[in-house]
Scaffold this motif. Structure first.
Motif: not given
Length: 610
Positions: A459-485
């Motif tokens: 985050n310090d080197v690349y800035g918060y915008r790319l840092g936010d992109d990593i957080i959102r990508a992590t959230g997507r991968f975690l979401h895909e790993a879950c059974d919604p039911d």
């Protein structure tokens, strides 16, 4: 080797035994010497008795006492139809004589139903003679009849439905024809074979099978009955899945008197709130309008006058003996009367002539989200005409599509209020509520605390915008790993997530996330840093340090609700497991198993970076 005389003697003995059992069977049929017993079927939403399965017993001193022995001998002597009609008559007669209320499930063989002809009306004559009504009776079809003609069976079932009967499929999962039978007949009830219920709380495969049946049933508009409940843990497990009804020795054994009193320990177990798997949860109570229904013989003019007297009513249910059989919409009736001479022609006819005989009917335990799915999958007019709400199959009120949409909107607004603004995943309030609900239901689960390593330097080197992109990508991968039911994913804040797993294969799901992120996260670095395998950045002391690629640490705790009193304790245990995971370099899953079992570590650092 046996002599010829011995063989002949053995054959003679077998012939004599067969003749004796045939004589016993003939005597039983001639003297109506059978007894009915009734096993309760429990509604799990409110710990009340939906009704009973009517079962049969032969004479106590006879080898034909059990129904299996009785029908085996009947089959050997081509008397199955005769014995089944007698059993049906005795069950109905006994139930009526004991002032039976609620549903009565009667066992009917598909081949007998087809063979007797869909127009004979013998069962209906029994029912009328005994003072019962078809709406009380559920025809429970077994699935073990080979070579059944599905077209004939469907016609026979539809004929019974037209008279007010409901239909159930028994022992789903016992044979190969059950799903075909379900698809062809679209039953009101589906009974899961006891093999899949016994030990369901401790068998991930059985648990998944039952969950799959429940999911299909929700889509098909059927209600599921879990048979063979013999332990408290089994009852908790099937209720946690969302199964509507249960039957088994733990709830009540078959007995000669239909008993509506539910044991106190069952009341205590079912008294706590059931956690919703959906992140938006509520019940239908606020949607129910207590509108008095009309009877099928009420005239169109009488229904029209009800609409005139109550301008706020959009539709009225048509109910026979407490069971809804149709619905009439205000606009539809007004449109009918607006046509020339239609008021004169149809005004004094019974309203069942014009009613919608296929209304949308839901149990009060149905969630608003499930109901919205049913409406979307149904005919468009159900949104405007509304839906009928029942409790244990009995009419309690009406609900409107407008009110449903309003409630869902309010729930979505509430969910958005507590959602993390970056990922839109549930935040701390719904996370704690979900943990609390699981503990209250004493439902086992796994709490996984997920945290990104080396994220701050990135985050310090690349800035918060790319840092936010990593957080959102992590959230997507975690979401895909879950059974919604089954599973619940929340975003605590920053680069911290939590998953509450009920999926039996949760470890494989975690490992898939680690594999995905191992491939995806390096793409957020520039070419130079990808070549070096990381970045140079200052640590907390201002010293230049090399930091490898960002990775994910998952600390997992297997939660036994008996050992955790609140969501605070679960959060504390998950935090300890996460700290242990972060001590291991690279993508890592650390599992803390309470109750004397050893901790287990798994690191993807070597396996995934090759």
């Amino acid at each position: 080797m046996n002599s010829i005389a011995e063989i002949l003697a053995s054959k003679a003995a077998l012939t004599a035994a067969a003749a004796d059992t045939r004589r016993q069977l003939s005597d039983i049929v001639r003297t109506n010497n059978l007894n009915a017993v009734f096993q309760p079927i429990l509604a799990l939403s409110n710990a009340t008795v939906l009704g009973f399965e009517g079962l049969i017993r032969g004479p106590c001193d006879s080898m034909l006492h059990t129904p299996i022995a009785l029908f085996n001998v009947a089959r050997d002597n081509d008397m199955v139809a005769e014995v089944e009609y007698l059993c049906r008559r005795i069950v109905l007669d006994t139930f009526a004589a004991k002032d039976g209320n609620g549903k009565l499930f009667i066992n009917v063989s598909p081949d007998i139903l087809v063979a007797q002809g869909a127009v004979s009306g013998e069962t209906l004559r029994y029912i009328k003679r005994f003072g019962l009504n078809p709406q009380q009776v559920v025809i429970e079809l077994t699935e073990n009849t080979p070579g059944i003609d599905y077209h004939q069976l469907r016609e026979a079932v539809n004929h019974y439905r037209s008279m007010g009967f409901e239909v159930a499929i028994d022992d789903l999962g016992e044979g190969f024809s059950g799903l075909r039978l379900w698809s062809e007949l679209r039953p009101n009830y589906v009974k899961i074979d006891k093999h899949f219920v016994r030990g369901v709380h401790a068998d991930p495969l059985k648990l998944q099978f039952v969950r799959s049946i429940q999911e299909i049933a929700k889509k098909a508009g059927a209600r599921v009955i879990a048979e063979g409940i013999e332990e408290e843990a089994e009852l908790r497990a099937i209720r946690g899945i969302g199964i509507a009804y249960a039957q088994g020795f733990y709830i009540g054994r078959p007995q000669s008197e239909p008993i509506f009193e539910v044991p106190m320990h069952i009341h205590d177990e079912l008294g706590s709130e059931q956690p919703q798997q959906l992140q938006i949860s509520a019940n239908l109570e606020s949607l129910i309008t207590r509108i008095d229904p009309v009877a099928p013989e009420s005239t169109h003019i009488e229904v029209y006058d009800r609409f005139v007297e109550n301008p706020e009513i959009a539709s009225i249910a048509v109910v026979l003996h407490g069971t809804p059989v149709g619905v009439i919409g205000r606009q539809d009736l007004i449109a009918l009367f607006a046509r020339p001479f239609h008021r004169e022609l149809y005004g004094h006819r019974p309203c069942e002539y014009f009613m919608d005989s296929a209304p949308l009917i839901v149990e009060s335990s149905c969630s608003p989200m499930d109901l919205s799915e049913l409406i979307l999958q149904s005919a468009p007019h159900h949104l405007s005409i509304g839906f009928i709400v029942t409790e244990n199959g009995k009419y309690i009120g009406m609900g409107s599509g407008h009110d449903l949409l309003k409630l869902i909107t309010q729930l979505q607004i509430r969910a958005a209020k507590y959602a993390n603004p970056l990922t839109l995943l549930p935040g701390n309030v719904p996370i704690n509520e979900h943990i609390g609900a699981l503990l209250k239901m004493r439902t086992p689960f796994v709490a996984c605390y997920c945290d990104l390593d080396n994220f701050k330097p990135f985050n310090d080197v690349y800035g918060y915008r790319l840092g936010d992109d990593i957080i959102r990508a992590t959230g997507r991968f975690l979401h895909e790993a879950c059974d919604p039911d089954l599973d619940f994913l929340g975003h605590i804040g920053g680069d911290d997530f939590i998953i509450l797993f009920q999926s039996p294969d949760w470890e494989q799901r975690c490992n898939r996330v680690l594999e995905y992120l191992n491939e995806a996260l390096p793409s957020f670095y520039n070419e130079t840093d990808r070549y070096r395998g990381g970045i140079e950045a200052e640590d907390r002391h201002g010293c230049s340090v090399f930091f490898p690629f960002t990775s994910l640490s998952i600390g997992a705790v297997v939660i036994d609700p008996e050992h955790f009193a609140s969501h605070y304790e679960v959060a504390a245990a998950a935090t300890v497991a996460k700290k242990q995971a972060k001590k291991i370099s690279g993508h890592c899953l650390f599992v803390e198993r309470r109750g004397g079992r050893e901790s287990m570590r798994f690191s993807t650092e070597n396996a995934l970076s090759e």
